[in-house]
Design an enzyme around this catalytic site. Structure first.
Site, mmCIF file in Angstrom:
data_model
loop_
_atom_site.group_PDB
_atom_site.id
_atom_site.type_symbol
_atom_site.label_atom_id
_atom_site.label_comp_id
_atom_site.label_asym_id
_atom_site.label_seq_id
_atom_site.Cartn_x
_atom_site.Cartn_y
_atom_site.Cartn_z
ATOM 1 N N LEU A 1 5.665 61.808 -11.746
ATOM 2 C CA LEU A 1 6.494 61.125 -10.756
ATOM 3 C C LEU A 1 5.575 60.651 -9.644
ATOM 4 O O LEU A 1 4.588 61.325 -9.315
ATOM 5 C CB LEU A 1 7.549 62.076 -10.172
ATOM 6 C CG LEU A 1 8.632 62.623 -11.112
ATOM 7 C CD1 LEU A 1 9.501 63.625 -10.362
ATOM 8 C CD2 LEU A 1 9.487 61.504 -11.673
ATOM 9 N N ASP A 2 5.888 59.500 -9.054
ATOM 10 C CA ASP A 2 5.135 59.056 -7.885
ATOM 11 C C ASP A 2 5.144 60.152 -6.823
ATOM 12 O O ASP A 2 6.104 60.925 -6.725
ATOM 13 C CB ASP A 2 5.764 57.792 -7.287
ATOM 14 C CG ASP A 2 5.540 56.562 -8.153
ATOM 15 O OD1 ASP A 2 4.728 56.629 -9.094
ATOM 16 O OD2 ASP A 2 6.202 55.542 -7.884
ATOM 17 N N MET A 3 4.108 60.201 -6.010
ATOM 18 C CA MET A 3 4.012 61.231 -4.978
ATOM 19 C C MET A 3 5.245 61.238 -4.077
ATOM 20 O O MET A 3 5.775 62.287 -3.717
ATOM 21 C CB MET A 3 2.751 61.017 -4.126
ATOM 22 C CG MET A 3 2.537 62.093 -3.078
ATOM 23 S SD MET A 3 0.989 61.923 -2.178
ATOM 24 C CE MET A 3 1.371 60.509 -1.133
#
Length: 453
Positions: A287-289
């Site tokens: 997942l994106d940060m």
């Protein structure tokens, strides 16, 4: 909440402890005056089996729920973890407002009695509401004084005050007794003494109640433990067994480590620190940060390989919840296909490229239009709640589907790359559901996680 560690081994030690209490080898001692309402009530007995990092020696930790009882024994084969805050410390913290709270309660009860005779007296009702509000303010002030006494050691050895955890919850106060359950005491002690958790369990000991039976194990409670354990552990564990761990990754935490030393802290590293026998790279997707929500990690090679194959063969289905920055007009659902590629001059930004781009496919559905209040500035704005169902897994796919003019043409609230992120905002994108097959049993797994917004 889901038990963060295996329970079987610790369960056997809990049963042994009950046997030792019954035969008098271990004594359950009351260290403060027992209140009338708690007389005859049972307690939770907790055990944490841990491993010393230095010599790999097993340690057995015991504790009890609450802060008014301790275990005493001449036995040297276990460690008793004391209450984090003692009863007299809590009494001192409550003493300043206690008399005034009782005085207001008596007045409120008297006024409510009058209200029965004069139910339509608006002035009386307003006075009662004022008194109740005043009492609530004093009660909250007393709670904060009590909570200021609690400090926990976290997974990384750093200590945190309960009041800091409260700040991270946007000042929403937890119930009284938060910090007195078995799990936070056991884990805080373990992390402070460089111990690795192996197994943890809590058993109810006492007379049966409507909700608890003597000798039965219960997971950490949602109301209190669910409030503080994710901070102590560094992760919120949604599901765990011997093959996989499913977490609710918080916004701002990397899924896997970056290239530089300042980007080593990530979900993958935290899982490895808690489950030390796992594979070197347990994450099977990312997942994106800035994105929060469900992330699956494998604890062994076979599970990792199986799950990677499921992702590659589109056998894993995901749903995301997002808040768009504005009101979405038009049709209530749709299908988006866009071709994007990395912007080589502005990484990690993606740009539209009909020729060289890879296609990102997304189904979407409009849920509602609502008001969102900024927790810092208190400003309100209209937002649109959206459910995204990605059919592919391209970089920034959902952020682009929202913001790009050929998509929904409304960026996700708090998107610093494709929209704007103002003070008090975060990327309002959350992985809220995932369906997959368990890598060992083949059972269909459905994990859901409500968004924090």
């Amino acid at each position: 909440m889901f038990p963060p560690f295996p329970t079987e081994l610790a369960h056997q030690y809990c049963l042994k402890l009950i046997s030792q209490i019954k035969d008098g080898t271990v004594v359950l001692k009351q260290i403060s005056k027992e209140s009338e309402e708690r007389k005859g009530q049972g307690i939770m007995l907790g055990c944490l089996v841990a491993c010393d990092k230095k010599n790999q020696k097993r340690k057995i930790l015991y504790t009890v729920s609450g802060n008014s009882k301790i275990l005493e024994s001449e036995l040297k084969n276990f460690i008793f973890v004391n209450p984090i805050v003692l009863p007299y410390q809590i009494e001192n913290a409550l003493s300043q407002n206690d008399a005034e709270i009782h005085r207001l309660t008596n007045i409120i009860n008297e006024e409510k009695s009058k209200n029965k005779d004069f139910p339509n007296d608006e002035a009386l009702l307003n006075h009662i509401n004022y008194l109740v509000q005043k009492r609530t303010e004093l009660t909250d002030e007393s709670l904060r004084k009590v909570f200021s006494l609690y400090e926990f050691c976290c997974f990384d050895g750093k200590k945190i005050k309960l009041n800091q955890i409260i700040q991270n919850h946007n000042e929403k106060l937890p119930p009284t007794g938060t910090g007195d359950c078995c799990a936070p005491k056991l884990l805080s002690y373990a992390f402070e003494h460089d111990l690795i958790p192996v197994s943890m369990d809590e058993i109810y000991f006492g007379n049966d109640t409507k909700s608890k039976k003597n000798g039965i194990s219960y997971p950490p409670c949602d109301q209190r433990c669910g409030y503080i354990l994710p901070t102590i552990l560094g992760l919120e564990i949604l599901y765990r067994d011997s093959d996989i761990v499913v977490i609710n990754k918080q916004s701002g935490l990397l899924s896997v480590p970056g290239r530089t030393p300042d980007k080593k802290d990530c979900a993958e590293a935290r899982v490895k620190s808690l489950f030390y026998e796992t594979v070197n790279q347990p994450a099977v997707h990312r997942l994106d940060m800035e994105t929060s929500g469900i992330l699956i990690l494998a604890l062994n090679r076979e599970s990792h390989k199986n799950l990677e194959m499921q992702f590659a063969n589109n056998l894993v289905h995901k749903k995301y919840t997002a808040l768009l920055d504005g009101v979405l007009h038009g049709k209530p659902e749709g299908h988006i296909e866009l071709k994007f590629r990395i912007d080589l001059e502005n990484r990690p930004h993606q740009i539209y490229d009909e020729i060289n781009g890879k296609t990102g496919i997304t189904d979407w559905k409009k849920i509602d239009v609502e008001k969102w209040k900024n927790p810092i500035t208190k400003a309100e704005k209209s937002v649109t709640r959206i459910e995204f169902c990605p059919k592919t897994g391209r970089t920034h796919q959902l952020r682009l589907a929202a913001s790009f003019e050929k998509g929904l043409n409304l960026p996700i609230l708090g998107d610093s790359l494709y929209g704007k992120c103002e003070t008090g905002e975060r990327l309002m994108l959350h992985a809220s559901q995932i369906d997959f097959f368990h890598p060992t049993t083949g059972k269909k797994m459905n994990i859901m996680c409500k968004p924090p917004f």
